[in-house]
Design an enzyme around this catalytic site. Structure first.
Site, PDB file in Angstrom:
ATOM      1  N   ASN A 119      28.524  43.819 -47.662  1.00 50.57           N
ATOM      2  CA  ASN A 119      28.998  42.627 -48.362  1.00 50.57           C
ATOM      3  C   ASN A 119      30.162  42.925 -49.281  1.00 50.57           C
ATOM      4  OD1 ASN A 119      28.496  41.988 -51.467  1.00 50.57           O
ATOM      5  ND2 ASN A 119      26.912  43.441 -50.847  1.00 50.57           N
TER       6      ASN A 119
ATOM      7  N   ILE B 282      20.660  52.616 -56.870  1.00 53.07           N
ATOM      8  CA  ILE B 282      22.112  52.646 -56.766  1.00 53.07           C
ATOM      9  C   ILE B 282      22.663  51.251 -56.443  1.00 53.07           C
ATOM     10  CG2 ILE B 282      22.252  55.051 -55.992  1.00 53.07           C
ATOM     11  CD1 ILE B 282      22.456  54.037 -53.101  1.00 53.07           C
TER      12      ILE B 282
ATOM     13  N   GLY C  20      32.534  39.489 -53.885  1.00 50.59           N
ATOM     14  CA  GLY C  20      33.649  39.344 -54.813  1.00 50.59           C
ATOM     15  C   GLY C  20      33.222  38.825 -56.173  1.00 50.59           C
TER      16      GLY C  20
ATOM     17  N   CYS D 147      30.701  48.011 -59.792  1.00 54.48           N
ATOM     18  CA  CYS D 147      31.311  47.182 -58.765  1.00 54.48           C
ATOM     19  C   CYS D 147      32.724  47.658 -58.506  1.00 54.48           C
ATOM     20  CB  CYS D 147      31.293  45.706 -59.128  1.00 54.48           C
ATOM     21  SG  CYS D 147      31.551  45.385 -60.850  1.00 54.48           S
TER      22      CYS D 147
ATOM     23  N   THR E 283      25.590  49.299 -54.053  1.00 55.85           N
ATOM     24  CA  THR E 283      25.906  49.484 -52.631  1.00 55.85           C
ATOM     25  C   THR E 283      26.833  50.689 -52.425  1.00 55.85           C
ATOM     26  OG1 THR E 283      27.709  47.925 -52.935  1.00 55.85           O
ATOM     27  CG2 THR E 283      25.651  47.052 -52.078  1.00 55.85           C
TER      28      THR E 283
ATOM     29  N   LYS F 159      23.948  50.423 -64.553  1.00 57.90           N
ATOM     30  CA  LYS F 159      23.820  50.478 -63.096  1.00 57.90           C
ATOM     31  C   LYS F 159      24.934  51.319 -62.482  1.00 57.90           C
ATOM     32  CE  LYS F 159      22.989  47.791 -58.956  1.00 57.90           C
ATOM     33  NZ  LYS F 159      22.652  46.489 -58.399  1.00 57.90           N
TER      34      LYS F 159
ATOM     35  N   ASN G  97      26.462  46.341 -65.072  1.00 56.81           N
ATOM     36  CA  ASN G  97      26.952  46.713 -63.747  1.00 56.81           C
ATOM     37  C   ASN G  97      28.337  47.331 -63.886  1.00 56.81           C
ATOM     38  OD1 ASN G  97      27.815  46.910 -61.152  1.00 56.81           O
ATOM     39  ND2 ASN G  97      27.731  44.718 -60.704  1.00 56.81           N
TER      40      ASN G  97
HETATM   41  C1  LIG Z   1      24.966  40.131 -51.079  1.00 60.64           C
HETATM   42  C2  LIG Z   1      24.850  41.147 -52.166  1.00 60.64           C
HETATM   43  C3  LIG Z   1      25.401  40.893 -53.420  1.00 60.64           C
HETATM   44  C4  LIG Z   1      25.291  41.817 -54.446  1.00 60.64           C
HETATM   45  N1  LIG Z   1      25.807  41.536 -55.669  1.00 60.64           N
HETATM   46  C5  LIG Z   1      25.608  42.404 -56.707  1.00 60.64           C
HETATM   47  C6  LIG Z   1      26.003  42.067 -58.031  1.00 60.64           C
HETATM   48  O1  LIG Z   1      26.526  41.004 -58.289  1.00 60.64           O
HETATM   49  N2  LIG Z   1      25.772  42.972 -59.012  1.00 60.64           N
HETATM   50  C7  LIG Z   1      25.155  44.170 -58.786  1.00 60.64           C
HETATM   51  O2  LIG Z   1      24.955  44.947 -59.712  1.00 60.64           O
HETATM   52  N3  LIG Z   1      24.765  44.513 -57.545  1.00 60.64           N
HETATM   53  C8  LIG Z   1      24.972  43.648 -56.510  1.00 60.64           C
HETATM   54  N4  LIG Z   1      24.532  43.985 -55.253  1.00 60.64           N
HETATM   55  C9  LIG Z   1      23.903  45.294 -55.044  1.00 60.64           C
HETATM   56  C10 LIG Z   1      22.384  45.211 -55.103  1.00 60.64           C
HETATM   57  O3  LIG Z   1      21.951  44.811 -56.382  1.00 60.64           O
HETATM   58  C11 LIG Z   1      21.752  46.568 -54.756  1.00 60.64           C
HETATM   59  O4  LIG Z   1      22.185  47.519 -55.714  1.00 60.64           O
HETATM   60  C12 LIG Z   1      22.148  47.066 -53.378  1.00 60.64           C
HETATM   61  O5  LIG Z   1      22.211  45.989 -52.484  1.00 60.64           O
HETATM   62  C13 LIG Z   1      21.168  48.115 -52.843  1.00 60.64           C
HETATM   63  O6  LIG Z   1      19.881  47.601 -52.708  1.00 60.64           O
HETATM   64  P1  LIG Z   1      19.291  47.028 -51.315  1.00 60.64           P
HETATM   65  O7  LIG Z   1      19.540  48.072 -50.262  1.00 60.64           O
HETATM   66  O8  LIG Z   1      17.854  46.793 -51.596  1.00 60.64           O
HETATM   67  O9  LIG Z   1      20.041  45.782 -51.023  1.00 60.64           O
HETATM   68  C14 LIG Z   1      24.641  43.054 -54.205  1.00 60.64           C
HETATM   69  C15 LIG Z   1      24.097  43.307 -52.955  1.00 60.64           C
HETATM   70  C16 LIG Z   1      24.192  42.377 -51.937  1.00 60.64           C
HETATM   71  C17 LIG Z   1      23.590  42.697 -50.595  1.00 60.64           C
END
Ligand SMILES: Cc1cc2nc3c(=O)[nH]c(=O)nc-3n(C[C@H](O)[C@H](O)[C@H](O)COP(=O)(O)O)c2cc1C
Ligand SMILES: Cc1cc2nc3c(=O)[nH]c(=O)nc-3n(C[C@H](O)[C@H](O)[C@H](O)COP(=O)(O)OP(=O)(O)OC[C@H]3O[C@@H](n4cnc5c(N)ncnc54)[C@H](O)[C@@H]3O)c2cc1C
Ligand SMILES: Cc1cc2nc3c(=O)[nH]c(=O)nc-3n(C[C@H](O)[C@H](O)[C@H](O)COP(=O)(O)OP(=O)(O)OC[C@H]3O[C@@H](n4cnc5c(N)ncnc54)[C@H](O)[C@@H]3O)c2cc1C
Ligand SMILES: Cc1cc2nc3c(=O)[nH]c(=O)nc-3n(C[C@H](O)[C@H](O)[C@H](O)COP(=O)(O)O)c2cc1C
Ligand code: FES
Ligand code: FES
Lengths: 253, 311, 311, 253
Positions: free
Chosen positions: C73, C198, C76, C136, C200, C172, C133
């Protein structure tokens, strides 16, 4: 979920002594799709991981000779205790023809037992030649007989079967057992001798090799058979015991 | 779509290859016979297992296992040491050159100085290219960070190696840095002829029933198809930044993966774990798959695809 | 194996949770109704979508797609901006507290100063914890490196946020650094109450037929089951190094994954992409799977499993 | 290999005008396992990506109203040109009973056509009420008739069928078509009116909703239906159009 795990945990059902230093570890459930001649990697956390032939797939069984730290740890396991398995790995035996001559040295008898069961289940004839230093080292002779195999033993000291190397027993057996294929597992010198014998006698042969295994999946290169051995038995250079083998195939031209 | 005739050849830092597929270091590169075999299986070039100054047995088993996303390994840089490696490399080069296939010699070392010694040493075997593995964990600076972990240490190793050999050199980078392109740029500025990216992604598998990490080294490197998006991103960032060619690898298992690497800017494409997945013949198979794709889509050669996804 | 009674509760930086499963930021955390819904689906705590100082529309589609290894993803950082976020957080907190579920408010910002402003701002909504966070991509220092990319910038943000709020804070972190434990340690030294790891893994998918990256932003973040080994390794390294609790996440899809996170040293376990894979009910399902595992293996509570794989 | 790709590439087979601004894009092959009411995300590289209902699964077909940049780009595609698809996504309609009343507004007719085909293939009765501003906006009326559906139109200006809103046509149809379930797709005001109608008349209803879709897979939250709408039609708060829907189900108590 469990397909995410690298290893499958099994539990010991029974641990039966098979000779003075070898135990048959019968586990609590089958290993799917295992073929005779294939092997598994057995992992004991914080102890190590080594390859072992599949002596039976249902339930998964291995015959372990306690010769060093890892095999001793395995033989010390009691019913109910866990061990971890990945596999089946490698290329196993393939039954060819209807009369099968199986030749085992040491724990080489283990995969042959699985093969013999498969052949017997197909109603085919099996003769097993077992070689060992002495009677105490002989493995699984009774088990083979129980499933209807003819068994010929050869011991170096003559304490069981005929005195001498297993090759003598093979020669003797072939006199009245016109086998179509010879299947062998055991120490390298035995395999080299049998490979030469098959070539000389234009007999199809399948040989299960041993090597130092690390990855077990054809990546690390540590189980490569050295070039002189390859040349001696007609294998291509760079032959990998874990992936191309452990079983190699010889077909007379 | 008309079928066109397709040219898969490429040139990398002066080294000509009949196709862009390179055996990755550490996979089956442990002997002359294995390197020769991989060459015969259709690789465009082969890389030897990374060699260091002294013999190393590596870690005890388990050192590599497959999991749902590919492989994880911590072999521990098993190698025979520089002295024993040289005759192996000479033997391998002779056999490979008889097939028309270049040999890449991979080196690693615990210090910048030792990298220099290794570069000078393997140069005696005259490989076609030296790959400088600065991305193996467990060697590197005092914090356990590999040399590829900072611009400064990557530059220092490159400078040293550059001074010690006239052969072309490729610097192999790790993905776990905040900005891999800056490190690649530093290597280019210090005289690297190519960049190899990526090495494995540091990871850990835990068996919940055992309550233990699966690898004896606990931490290992993830490779195979699941790391492909990470590798593509690294290759794209590097290709956008440097002018020297990139050997792109990480998770390439089939012809489409290899095509994607080229589209991300790679000049050549490394293949490692796919050997486990699809056998040693995977090189010829991937080359054929690339050919099919390119013929079907109307790409006459690799140059016509290179970097199109990052423009 | 005797069945034992199992206690899944945990405490994180003074925040009590009925189970260790936390909704990851960015997944369904965009409204009070959605946060409330996830709470009702069995999460132990929920995190709001990261909010920054100004409203952002985010990137154009495609912003997220599934692939064989999970999801990639580049949304943004779509968010309504601080001012609009505060009433949403208050609303969410009230609804969640009625269920006995803590609310974690996630913030990001383009500069260190703005992080301070954000921390002070969301504190007005009195969430139970603020997640900072700093990982990002596309915001951060002048090279595009996120704040979590260096010890210095991670420390600077933590120090600033610490000065601006009395609420507990979690920092984070991103996985793509050479030594994540050093960065976690710096955050701890500057007053962080917890580490979340972590975010992404930066990656890119290319469609070979299109010759283009799939995401409109080209680069995105890989999440889902294929990044689990990377996440476990990060959590293990951090847990060995810091004394504050860790929210471990990345690729957790089932009870065994969650157990592995705890065994790697995590106190709580984040769940993001699994919501796509297994639905919003995944929280109750994973909790049940953890319960089954712990009962079967004889672990009475999370403390009895915590960190056993890294000892 | 292709399961590694996020999108499947399709090619336009034909692009047929269906009304002054709507085209039916028939693609070169089927979409496996698609159900009426489900949708796909269509991606045009460097242009964008938007959700579209599946108007037919074999071959995959969508009815596109050219109302803005993306839908215009789609309608400009010529036979042989590619587009990229991910899906099927979401929760579709489920045929209940044997007499089906389908209510479409605008391109809402598209998924209903697929549903009607499914019902007709089962030999069940289908009545379709189509609403539009005027005759030129009417969509697929002929296509529905061809597969044996009864069609009732309502236009705001009376240029086709009865004058008025589609709800009037629904009332009229129900007089001699005692439907067991009403299936609707169209603009939100129409759905709200039909939902109220079903409630008042204790008629089972299935409604396909529209929302701003970004991820399409239940992660980003952008397709959430607002709480007042949820309350009005009896949906739980936080209802996600892409994953819980696009079809919502109403069953009279
Ligand atoms: C669609 C999507 C949007 C995300 N937006 C954020 C965000 O706004 N802030 C943040 O700290 N992490 C964001 N993440 C990261 C997740 O919080 C998480 O750290 C990451 O997806 C790993 O975990 P998972 O494998 O369980 O998805 C996002 C992940 C996804 C898939
Ligand atoms: C494909 C394959 C299949 C195998 N199948 C079996 C099997 O079914 N049963 C089994 O017991 N082992 C089997 N082995 C051997 C096994 O993997 C280990 O090497 C063996 O258990 C010794 O390990 P260790 O750590 O206990 O002792 P180590 O410390 O490795 O060895 C101790 C000493 O014993 C010697 N030694 C090793 N193996 C043997 C042996 N079999 N007989 C006599 N001396 C030996 C070593 O050279 C060394 O000197 C197989 C190996 C391979 C490659
Ligand atoms: C589940 C779902 C299914 C859908 N199925 C279809 C379908 O089968 N066929 C189809 O054509 N579209 C369908 N859409 C709508 C489609 O996704 C786009 O929104 C539409 O194509 C407009 O996109 P655009 O970029 O071309 O124009 P935009 O720039 O997004 O819109 C241009 C203008 O048109 C208005 N507008 C948007 N859609 C419509 C419309 N349908 N009728 C009248 N005005 C409109 C907008 O409000 C805006 O003012 C569906 C949407 C959803 C959520
Ligand atoms: C078993 C194994 C051993 C490896 N050993 C080395 C090595 O010695 N030197 C090196 O530079 N890379 C080594 N690698 C990394 C690979 O060269 C390659 O960078 C990585 O595996 C990613 O490619 P893949 O996904 O195609 O395997 C090794 C990888 C594996 C799987
Ligand atoms: S054991 Fe690694 S290649 Fe055979
Ligand atoms: S579009 Fe992202 S949750 Fe529905």
């Amino acid at each position: 979920m469990s397909d995410m795990q690298a290893y499958q945990r099994y539990f010991i059902s029974t641990s039966q002594p098979k000779n003075y230093r070898t135990r048959s570890l019968v586990l609590d459930r089958p290993l799917a799709e295992a073929q005779p001649g294939q092997f598994v990697m057995i992992w004991l956390p914080d102890v190590g991981e080594k390859p072992f032939s599949i002596a039976n797939a249902d339930p998964l069984t291995a015959a372990i000779a306690a010769v060093g730290p890892f095999s001793e740890a395995l033989c010390a396991l009691e019913p109910g205790q866990p061990l971890w398995v990945r596999g089946p790995l490698g290329q196993g035996f393939e039954l060819k023809g209807k009369k099968h001559l199986l030749v085992g040295g040491g724990y080489g008898a283990a995969p042959l037992y699985f093969l013999a069961k498969q052949a017997r289940a197909r109603g085919e004839e099996v003769c097993v030649c077992l070689g060992a230093r002495n009677q105490a080292e002989l493995l699984l002779a009774e088990d083979f007989r129980e499933i209807g195999c003819r068994v010929e033993a050869a011991t170096e000291d003559g304490s069981a079967g005929q005195r001498g190397l297993v090759l003598e027993a093979v020669r003797a057996a072939l006199v009245d057992f016109p086998a179509q294929t010879l299947y062998a597992c055991g120490p390298k010198p035995m395999l080299l001798a049998l490979a030469a014998f098959c070539k000389d006698n234009r007999l199809a042969g399948q040989f299960s090799w041993e090597a130092m295994m690390r990855c077990g999946i054809g990546l690390c290169g540590s189980c490569e058979i050295d070039e002189p051995t390859c040349d001696a038995v007609g294998l291509p250079h760079g032959w990998l015991t874990c992936k191309d083998g452990p079983v190699s195939f010889y077909q007379p031209a | 779509m008309n079928k066109v005739s397709v040219d898969l050849t490429c040139e990398l830092a002066g080294v000509r290859m009949h196709n862009p597929l390179v055996l990755a270091s550490g996979v089956l590169g442990t002997s002359a016979a294995l390197l020769e075999r991989v060459g015969a299986c259709g690789a465009g070039a082969v890389t030897s297992k990374s060699c260091g100054p002294e013999e190393r047995a590596g870690h005890p088993n388990p050192i590599a296992v497959e999991w749902a996303g590919g492989v994880i390994n911590a072999v521990g840089l098993t190698n025979p040491g520089l002295e024993a490696e040289i005759p192996t490399l000479i033997d391998a080069r002779e056999r490979l050159h008889a097939q028309g296939i270049p040999l890449i010699a991979s080196i690693f070392a615990p210090t910048v100085e030792d990298f220099g010694r290794m570069a000078a040493g393997v140069s005696a075997a005259e490989p076609d290219l030296i790959e400088v593995n600065i991305s193996c964990p467990n060697v590197g600076d005092e914090f356990g960070t590999p040399f590829s972990g900072s611009v400064e240490s990557a530059a220092a190793v490159t400078r040293m190696v550059r001074a010690k050999t006239k052969l072309p050199i490729a610097i192999k980078l790790a993905p776990n840095v905040p900005n891999i392109a800056r490190i690649a740029l530093a290597a280019q500025e210090e005289g690297a002829d190519a960049i190899t990216a990526i090495n494995t992604v540091p990871g850990m598998l835990i068996d919940p029933y055992a309550g233990r990490p699966v690898l004896s080294n606990k931490v290992g490197g993830v490779s195979g198809w699941s790391i492909k998006p990470i590798a593509l991103r690294c290759v794209a960032e590097i290709s956008r930044t440097v002018s020297i060619p990139v050997i792109g690898l990480g998770g390439v298992s089939n012809g489409l993966d290899a095509v994607e690497m080229i589209m991300a800017g790679a000049t050549a494409v490394g293949v490692g774990s796919a050997v486990w997945q699809r056998g040693v013949d995977v090189f010829a198979v991937i080359a054929e798959e690339m050919y099919e794709f390119m013929a079907g889509e109307g790409y006459p050669d690799l140059a016509s695809m290179r970097g199109i996804a990052i423009r």
